[in-house]
Design a protein around this motif. Structure first.
Motif, PDB file in Angstrom:
ATOM      1  N   HIS A 253     -45.601   2.896  17.809  1.00 32.23           N
ATOM      2  CA  HIS A 253     -45.285   1.483  17.554  1.00 32.23           C
ATOM      3  C   HIS A 253     -45.332   0.640  18.823  1.00 32.23           C
ATOM      4  O   HIS A 253     -45.369   1.157  19.930  1.00 32.23           O
ATOM      5  CB  HIS A 253     -43.926   1.357  16.860  1.00 32.23           C
ATOM      6  CG  HIS A 253     -42.762   1.689  17.746  1.00 32.23           C
ATOM      7  ND1 HIS A 253     -42.279   2.960  17.879  1.00 32.23           N
ATOM      8  CD2 HIS A 253     -41.991   0.899  18.538  1.00 32.23           C
ATOM      9  CE1 HIS A 253     -41.253   2.951  18.712  1.00 32.23           C
ATOM     10  NE2 HIS A 253     -41.058   1.726  19.147  1.00 32.23           N
TER      11      HIS A 253
ATOM     12  N   HIS B  47     -39.812   0.326  14.390  1.00 30.85           N
ATOM     13  CA  HIS B  47     -39.916   1.168  15.580  1.00 30.85           C
ATOM     14  C   HIS B  47     -39.986   2.648  15.215  1.00 30.85           C
ATOM     15  O   HIS B  47     -39.477   3.499  15.925  1.00 30.85           O
ATOM     16  CB  HIS B  47     -38.749   0.869  16.539  1.00 30.85           C
ATOM     17  CG  HIS B  47     -38.746  -0.553  17.007  1.00 30.85           C
ATOM     18  ND1 HIS B  47     -39.199  -0.945  18.245  1.00 30.85           N
ATOM     19  CD2 HIS B  47     -38.392  -1.696  16.357  1.00 30.85           C
ATOM     20  CE1 HIS B  47     -39.115  -2.267  18.354  1.00 30.85           C
ATOM     21  NE2 HIS B  47     -38.624  -2.748  17.216  1.00 30.85           N
TER      22      HIS B  47
ATOM     23  N   HIS C  55     -37.524  -7.828  20.863  1.00 25.60           N
ATOM     24  CA  HIS C  55     -36.777  -6.613  20.502  1.00 25.60           C
ATOM     25  C   HIS C  55     -35.489  -6.479  21.318  1.00 25.60           C
ATOM     26  O   HIS C  55     -34.502  -5.943  20.829  1.00 25.60           O
ATOM     27  CB  HIS C  55     -37.675  -5.395  20.706  1.00 25.60           C
ATOM     28  CG  HIS C  55     -37.039  -4.070  20.462  1.00 25.60           C
ATOM     29  ND1 HIS C  55     -36.230  -3.809  19.368  1.00 25.60           N
ATOM     30  CD2 HIS C  55     -37.086  -2.904  21.171  1.00 25.60           C
ATOM     31  CE1 HIS C  55     -35.828  -2.545  19.412  1.00 25.60           C
ATOM     32  NE2 HIS C  55     -36.305  -1.982  20.495  1.00 25.60           N
TER      33      HIS C  55
ATOM     34  N   HIS D 165     -36.738  -1.144  28.411  1.00 22.74           N
ATOM     35  CA  HIS D 165     -36.555  -2.198  27.416  1.00 22.74           C
ATOM     36  C   HIS D 165     -36.025  -3.478  28.069  1.00 22.74           C
ATOM     37  O   HIS D 165     -36.552  -4.568  27.854  1.00 22.74           O
ATOM     38  CB  HIS D 165     -35.576  -1.737  26.329  1.00 22.74           C
ATOM     39  CG  HIS D 165     -36.168  -0.752  25.366  1.00 22.74           C
ATOM     40  ND1 HIS D 165     -36.229   0.594  25.610  1.00 22.74           N
ATOM     41  CD2 HIS D 165     -36.730  -0.931  24.148  1.00 22.74           C
ATOM     42  CE1 HIS D 165     -36.799   1.206  24.573  1.00 22.74           C
ATOM     43  NE2 HIS D 165     -37.123   0.305  23.673  1.00 22.74           N
TER      44      HIS D 165
ATOM     45  N   ASP E  69     -43.543  -2.486  20.927  1.00 17.89           N
ATOM     46  CA  ASP E  69     -42.299  -3.239  21.146  1.00 17.89           C
ATOM     47  C   ASP E  69     -42.641  -4.671  21.556  1.00 17.89           C
ATOM     48  O   ASP E  69     -43.303  -4.887  22.583  1.00 17.89           O
ATOM     49  CB  ASP E  69     -41.491  -2.648  22.309  1.00 17.89           C
ATOM     50  CG  ASP E  69     -40.745  -1.373  21.960  1.00 17.89           C
ATOM     51  OD1 ASP E  69     -40.695  -0.985  20.780  1.00 17.89           O
ATOM     52  OD2 ASP E  69     -40.180  -0.766  22.901  1.00 17.89           O
TER      53      ASP E  69
HETATM   54 MN    MN Z   1     -39.377   0.498  20.056  1.00 20.93          MN
END
Ligand code: MN
Length: 256
Positions: A73, A69, A79, A206, A75
């Motif tokens: 990048h 990361h 992750h 996320h 994800d």
């Molecule tokens: Mn990341």
């Protein structure tokens, strides 16, 4: 003419141009900083094997060490704990690596407030003006943050900690669970706002995107060279078996 020969002609004539959305990857590349009790991602580092010398007279090459990361990048769902049973980076379907993109421009809002977060109402207004989001597309968030090239400028620590723009929890949940998008791309070092540790849930981009088997692209540049709609993004990460993400060269195809 076939679609692909039209495309190659357009590339050759410059009717379609290729824009590099990737930050340079070096030991200077800014990276995420977590509180000291947590493990830390590695800076990019070269280890020279040989450079036309005794170790290899006719060739130059390196080994390198980097976080998955670090820098620009991709994800993968695995992750985040919410996506722990979902795809690792080698399992992400390749169709996701070539996808339409729309660009929402919030640079003036971020100039006024570096903690600015994109709300669902901003996405509603965007779709009102530009039409519906493309199926399986990226929402690229243009914040102007990529003009910050040093670690200090990128993290932008203030008395409240890291201070950088992002997306509200409600908006991230909508993108993950309701929208046709496959994820978002950002200019910051991660998809979440600097203050997102204090959001509910913490790090909502996320948590929601990866939990919904969607994706993130971080540390993009040159989003100012893209139209609001109509670009195609090529973002093809390394096929790291069991990887949680990968550095990626991100390109956009743009019609002139
Ligand atoms: Mn990341």
């Amino acid at each position: 003419m076939s679609v692909l020969s039209n495309l190659t002609s357009a590339l050759a004539s410059g009717t379609v141009k290729v824009v590099d959305l990737t930050a340079p990857l070096s030991s200077e590349t800014p990276l995420l900083e977590l509180p000291p009790e947590f493990g830390q991602t590695a800076q990019f580092q070269f280890e020279e094997i040989s450079k036309y010398d005794d170790r290899g007279p006719a060739w130059y090459w390196n080994n390198f060490r980097t976080g998955e990361h670090t820098g620009t990048h991709f994800d993968a769902p695995i992750h985040w704990v919410t996506g722990q049973d979902k795809d690792d980076i080698s399992e992400v379907p390749v169709a996701a690596f070539v996808a339409p993109a729309v660009v929402i421009d919030v640079t003036s809002e971020v100039e006024a407030d570096p903690n600015f977060v994109i709300e669902k109402s901003h996405l509603d207004a965007f779709q009102e003006e530009h039409g519906a989001f493309p199926e399986g597309g990226w929402l690229l968030c243009r914040t102007g943050w990529s003009s910050r090239t040093t670690q200090e400028e990128m993290i932008n620590n203030t008395e409240t900690g890291p201070t950088s723009p992002g997306m509200s929890s409600e908006c991230a949940q909508w993108v993950a669970e309701e929208s046709v998008l496959q994820g978002i791309g950002v200019e910051t070092i991660g998809t979440d706002a600097g203050a997102a540790h204090s959001f509910e849930p913490p790090f909502p981009c996320h948590s929601f995107f990866l939990g919904a088997n969607k994706y993130g692209l971080a540390q993009l540049q040159n989003l100012d060279q893209l139209p609001a709609t109509g670009a195609v993004v090529v973002a093809s990460p390394l096929k790291i078996v069991e990887g949680s993400g990968s550095p990626v060269r991100v390109l956009a195809l743009v019609e002139n």
